[in-house]
Design a protein around this motif. Structure first.
Motif, PDB file in Angstrom:
ATOM      1  N   PHE A 101       0.819  -1.211   0.000  1.00 46.68           N
ATOM      2  CA  PHE A 101       0.000   0.000   0.000  1.00 46.68           C
ATOM      3  C   PHE A 101       0.854   1.262   0.000  1.00 46.68           C
ATOM      4  N   ARG A 102       2.043   1.214   0.604  1.00 45.79           N
ATOM      5  CA  ARG A 102       2.923   2.372   0.576  1.00 45.79           C
ATOM      6  C   ARG A 102       3.394   2.650  -0.848  1.00 45.79           C
ATOM      7  N   ASP A 103       3.707   1.582  -1.592  1.00 43.82           N
ATOM      8  CA  ASP A 103       4.115   1.756  -2.984  1.00 43.82           C
ATOM      9  C   ASP A 103       2.992   2.372  -3.806  1.00 43.82           C
ATOM     10  N   TYR A 104       1.781   1.916  -3.613  1.00 45.22           N
ATOM     11  CA  TYR A 104       0.662   2.484  -4.355  1.00 45.22           C
ATOM     12  C   TYR A 104       0.283   3.865  -3.861  1.00 45.22           C
ATOM     13  N   SER A 105       0.562   4.156  -2.619  1.00 51.13           N
ATOM     14  CA  SER A 105       0.273   5.505  -2.138  1.00 51.13           C
ATOM     15  C   SER A 105       1.199   6.518  -2.825  1.00 51.13           C
ATOM     16  N   VAL A 106       2.410   6.119  -3.151  1.00 47.55           N
ATOM     17  CA  VAL A 106       3.317   7.002  -3.893  1.00 47.55           C
ATOM     18  C   VAL A 106       2.756   7.264  -5.293  1.00 47.55           C
ATOM     19  N   VAL A 107       2.239   6.228  -5.933  1.00 56.29           N
ATOM     20  CA  VAL A 107       1.641   6.398  -7.255  1.00 56.29           C
ATOM     21  C   VAL A 107       0.413   7.302  -7.159  1.00 56.29           C
ATOM     22  N   GLY A 108      -0.427   7.084  -6.151  1.00 50.67           N
ATOM     23  CA  GLY A 108      -1.607   7.922  -5.959  1.00 50.67           C
ATOM     24  C   GLY A 108      -1.242   9.369  -5.689  1.00 50.67           C
ATOM     25  N   LEU A 109      -0.221   9.572  -4.849  1.00 51.04           N
ATOM     26  CA  LEU A 109       0.225  10.930  -4.553  1.00 51.04           C
ATOM     27  C   LEU A 109       0.758  11.608  -5.816  1.00 51.04           C
ATOM     28  N   LEU A 110       1.478  10.881  -6.626  1.00 50.99           N
ATOM     29  CA  LEU A 110       1.979  11.442  -7.881  1.00 50.99           C
ATOM     30  C   LEU A 110       0.819  11.817  -8.810  1.00 50.99           C
TER      31      LEU A 110
END
Length: 140
Positions: A22-31
């Motif tokens: 989820f941390r990896d996808y949160s970076v994508v979402g934030l981007l």
């Protein structure tokens, strides 16, 4: 007692893997959010900063630098679009050839890559022959 420790270690490992996921996808979402905000700020800034002075000349339809005369309906030759489409096809072909040449030079990929490329070029050749037979490539 050792079994309980093993189960807890496995559970902690699964929780850690899920947290990393989820941390990896949160970076994508934030981007993605930053990208949307960047575009929104650019549009709002442009709307606030541009001068709005409507004149009759600005309200005219603009067509390639020529003042519009007559009706709004005009015939457009389809061949221009066909030429553009053929250009896009061969531009994609050229882009595909560069990585192919790189892989072809790598050891162990020569024969397979060569066959794949000839199949790809065969499809392009069939498309080009079809366009030629239909008379699409004639400018008259």
């Amino acid at each position: 007692m050792p079994e309980a420790t093993t189960v807890r270690t496995t559970d902690l490992h699964q929780v850690q893997v899920a947290a990393d996921y989820f941390r990896d996808y949160s970076v994508v979402g934030l981007l993605g959010v930053v990208g949307v905000l960047f575009v929104a700020v650019a549009f709002v800034g442009g709307r606030l900063l541009r001068p709005v002075v409507p004149t009759p000349e600005k309200l005219l339809t603009y067509e390639c630098g020529v003042d519009p005369v007559g009706e709004g309906w005009a015939h457009t030759q389809i061949r221009y679009y066909v030429y553009a489409f053929l250009y896009v096809i061969f531009a994609v072909d050229a882009i595909f050839l560069f990585p192919w040449a790189t892989v072809f030079a790598a050891p162990g990929f020569g024969g397979t890559t060569l066959v794949e490329m000839f199949i790809f070029l065969g499809f392009l050749a069939v498309g080009l022959l079809y366009a030629w037979k239909k008379g699409v490539l004639e400018w008259t």
